[in-house]
Motif scaffolding. Sequence first.
Motif, PDB file in Angstrom:
ATOM      1  N   GLY A   1       0.810  -1.205   0.000  1.00  0.00           N
ATOM      2  CA  GLY A   1       0.000   0.000   0.000  1.00  0.00           C
ATOM      3  C   GLY A   1       0.851   1.266   0.000  1.00  0.00           C
ATOM      4  N   PRO A   2       0.206   2.401  -0.088  1.00  0.00           N
ATOM      5  CA  PRO A   2       0.939   3.678  -0.166  1.00  0.00           C
ATOM      6  C   PRO A   2       1.383   4.227   1.182  1.00  0.00           C
ATOM      7  CG  PRO A   2      -1.406   4.060  -0.390  1.00  0.00           C
ATOM      8  CD  PRO A   2      -1.245   2.571  -0.287  1.00  0.00           C
ATOM      9  N   TRP A   3       1.135   3.449   2.288  1.00  0.00           N
ATOM     10  CA  TRP A   3       1.443   3.986   3.612  1.00  0.00           C
ATOM     11  C   TRP A   3       2.506   3.155   4.321  1.00  0.00           C
ATOM     12  CZ3 TRP A   3      -3.773   2.458   2.509  1.00  0.00           C
ATOM     13  CH2 TRP A   3      -4.551   3.485   1.988  1.00  0.00           C
ATOM     14  N   SER A   4       3.280   3.802   5.159  1.00  0.00           N
ATOM     15  CA  SER A   4       4.250   3.121   6.017  1.00  0.00           C
ATOM     16  C   SER A   4       4.241   3.809   7.381  1.00  0.00           C
ATOM     17  CB  SER A   4       5.654   3.172   5.398  1.00  0.00           C
ATOM     18  OG  SER A   4       6.080   4.525   5.251  1.00  0.00           O
ATOM     19  N   ASP A   5       4.951   3.215   8.325  1.00  0.00           N
ATOM     20  CA  ASP A   5       5.008   3.760   9.693  1.00  0.00           C
ATOM     21  C   ASP A   5       3.598   4.052  10.216  1.00  0.00           C
ATOM     22  OD1 ASP A   5       7.754   3.669   9.425  1.00  0.00           O
ATOM     23  OD2 ASP A   5       7.883   5.758   8.781  1.00  0.00           O
ATOM     24  N   VAL A   6       2.704   3.082  10.014  1.00  0.00           N
ATOM     25  CA  VAL A   6       1.305   3.271  10.405  1.00  0.00           C
ATOM     26  C   VAL A   6       1.156   3.173  11.926  1.00  0.00           C
ATOM     27  CG1 VAL A   6      -1.039   2.357  10.206  1.00  0.00           C
ATOM     28  CG2 VAL A   6       0.478   2.377   8.206  1.00  0.00           C
ATOM     29  N   SER A   7       0.399   4.078  12.494  1.00  0.00           N
ATOM     30  CA  SER A   7       0.066   4.019  13.916  1.00  0.00           C
ATOM     31  C   SER A   7      -1.397   4.418  14.093  1.00  0.00           C
ATOM     32  CB  SER A   7       0.967   4.949  14.743  1.00  0.00           C
ATOM     33  OG  SER A   7       0.818   6.297  14.332  1.00  0.00           O
ATOM     34  N   VAL A   8      -1.948   4.018  15.221  1.00  0.00           N
ATOM     35  CA  VAL A   8      -3.339   4.366  15.550  1.00  0.00           C
ATOM     36  C   VAL A   8      -3.313   5.065  16.909  1.00  0.00           C
ATOM     37  CG1 VAL A   8      -5.656   3.491  16.031  1.00  0.00           C
ATOM     38  CG2 VAL A   8      -4.270   2.428  14.243  1.00  0.00           C
ATOM     39  N   VAL A   9      -3.900   6.235  16.981  1.00  0.00           N
ATOM     40  CA  VAL A   9      -3.902   7.000  18.231  1.00  0.00           C
ATOM     41  C   VAL A   9      -5.335   7.337  18.617  1.00  0.00           C
ATOM     42  CG1 VAL A   9      -1.617   7.991  17.863  1.00  0.00           C
ATOM     43  CG2 VAL A   9      -3.638   9.215  17.038  1.00  0.00           C
ATOM     44  N   ALA A  10      -5.599   7.300  19.923  1.00  0.00           N
ATOM     45  CA  ALA A  10      -6.893   7.735  20.458  1.00  0.00           C
ATOM     46  C   ALA A  10      -6.736   9.170  20.956  1.00  0.00           C
ATOM     47  CB  ALA A  10      -7.339   6.819  21.600  1.00  0.00           C
ATOM     48  N   VAL A  11      -7.746   9.990  20.655  1.00  0.00           N
ATOM     49  CA  VAL A  11      -7.686  11.413  21.007  1.00  0.00           C
ATOM     50  C   VAL A  11      -8.933  11.780  21.809  1.00  0.00           C
ATOM     51  CG1 VAL A  11      -7.542  13.781  20.155  1.00  0.00           C
ATOM     52  CG2 VAL A  11      -6.400  11.925  18.905  1.00  0.00           C
ATOM     53  N   LEU A  12      -8.722  12.326  22.990  1.00  0.00           N
ATOM     54  CA  LEU A  12      -9.808  12.822  23.831  1.00  0.00           C
ATOM     55  C   LEU A  12      -9.694  14.341  23.893  1.00  0.00           C
ATOM     56  CD1 LEU A  12     -12.114  11.937  25.897  1.00  0.00           C
ATOM     57  CD2 LEU A  12     -10.390  12.368  27.668  1.00  0.00           C
ATOM     58  N   ALA A  13     -10.765  15.054  23.550  1.00  0.00           N
ATOM     59  CA  ALA A  13     -10.701  16.516  23.509  1.00  0.00           C
ATOM     60  C   ALA A  13     -11.991  17.106  24.057  1.00  0.00           C
ATOM     61  CB  ALA A  13     -10.477  17.002  22.077  1.00  0.00           C
ATOM     62  N   GLU A  14     -11.860  18.227  24.755  1.00  0.00           N
ATOM     63  CA  GLU A  14     -13.020  18.951  25.264  1.00  0.00           C
ATOM     64  C   GLU A  14     -12.856  20.427  24.943  1.00  0.00           C
ATOM     65  OE1 GLU A  14     -13.594  18.894  29.483  1.00  0.00           O
ATOM     66  OE2 GLU A  14     -15.691  19.531  29.340  1.00  0.00           O
ATOM     67  N   GLY A  15     -13.822  20.972  24.193  1.00  0.00           N
ATOM     68  CA  GLY A  15     -13.735  22.365  23.786  1.00  0.00           C
ATOM     69  C   GLY A  15     -13.822  23.330  24.949  1.00  0.00           C
ATOM     70  N   ALA A  16     -14.613  22.996  25.979  1.00  0.00           N
ATOM     71  CA  ALA A  16     -14.820  23.925  27.088  1.00  0.00           C
ATOM     72  C   ALA A  16     -13.546  24.188  27.870  1.00  0.00           C
ATOM     73  CB  ALA A  16     -15.892  23.368  28.020  1.00  0.00           C
ATOM     74  N   THR A  17     -12.630  23.227  27.895  1.00  0.00           N
ATOM     75  CA  THR A  17     -11.394  23.380  28.671  1.00  0.00           C
ATOM     76  C   THR A  17     -10.152  23.382  27.792  1.00  0.00           C
ATOM     77  OG1 THR A  17     -11.264  20.980  28.958  1.00  0.00           O
ATOM     78  CG2 THR A  17     -12.421  22.221  30.672  1.00  0.00           C
ATOM     79  N   ASN A  18     -10.302  23.153  26.509  1.00  0.00           N
ATOM     80  CA  ASN A  18      -9.170  23.001  25.588  1.00  0.00           C
ATOM     81  C   ASN A  18      -8.270  21.838  25.995  1.00  0.00           C
ATOM     82  OD1 ASN A  18      -9.753  25.023  23.709  1.00  0.00           O
ATOM     83  ND2 ASN A  18      -8.861  26.605  25.033  1.00  0.00           N
ATOM     84  N   ALA A  19      -8.796  20.927  26.804  1.00  0.00           N
ATOM     85  CA  ALA A  19      -8.015  19.749  27.198  1.00  0.00           C
ATOM     86  C   ALA A  19      -7.930  18.779  26.018  1.00  0.00           C
ATOM     87  CB  ALA A  19      -8.665  19.065  28.394  1.00  0.00           C
TER      88      ALA A  19
END
Length: 330
Positions: A74-92
Amino acid sequence: MRAYPYPRLSGRVSLRVTAVELKAPGESREPLDVKAFSAVEQVVALGGTERDDWESARLKLSATVPSKATDPDGPWSDVSVVAVLAEGATNARTVVPLEPSTESGREWTGSMDVWRADHLDRASLNVHVVARTDGVAGRVIATSQKDWIVDLSARAPKRQRELDVVEVSFSKGPQWLQPFKGVPWIVDTSGDVAAVHVNTDFEGLTDLLSGAGSAAEGLVRDLMLAQMRTDVWTAVFHVAIGDLEIEEDGTPLFSHDWRGEVLREMLPDVMPGRPLEEALGEVHRRRAGASGWIDLQPRIHFAATQRAQMPKALSTAIRGLDRLHQGADA
């Protein structure tokens, strides 16, 4: 539809929360009852725990990505999967990597700690598939289609919140309400959660809403609550579409707070048959442009009435009144 200058991963990327553990200061982690999170609603409710001194919650995560992401041809290498938790009210914002759990590269697992002090209300959780492509590292090639919600105050894992009703005298209450002293209620969208301020000066209104009345009054009450919910959905949609973040190229983005949730919920009815990002772009173009915004108002009203279950409430009221009339004539 948004265009990218590099190959993107097609197929469905999904995220699941498989377990939740709470930790209080100086104590070991304790598993949270499975009723606290819902795979159907995709919500984790942290407000229903019996103890109030917890400081962090550990979410155990599992993600499924198309196997072609790690295809060596495939056209991709160094593949990783990340989980992202974000809250707009606190910019966390918290980002954690997941690890492959199968040789096929489909399943990825990991865990994320949610620190209570870092958040205020509701945070959105999703996963991104990141890879090197065309010689550039760290490009997002796919994202989970539907965010999970981590709700710090909810006692049950429900995506839609209960209507927040505040009873207050408009004539003697906050100054901003005094010009509206002749109306029964006002929708307030200035806070983290939309609220309905009910005017206690309006004769008989609070008694009617309390539900302590006749069967006919109960039918009127349910119909009135459905109208309130319609007003709330209409108001929050207009706030959400009017407060978008815009990229340099003019592309509107979904907010990571309740505004984004509202748009994701209502856009399928406002712009039926279109992918969410395309629908968001079209509604933004019409609102900011010279034409098309007025034509959308019936669709926005339709989307609001559907979520408020106004048709069901009206049908129930009509049938109920008919039964009452038949009983009175017998």
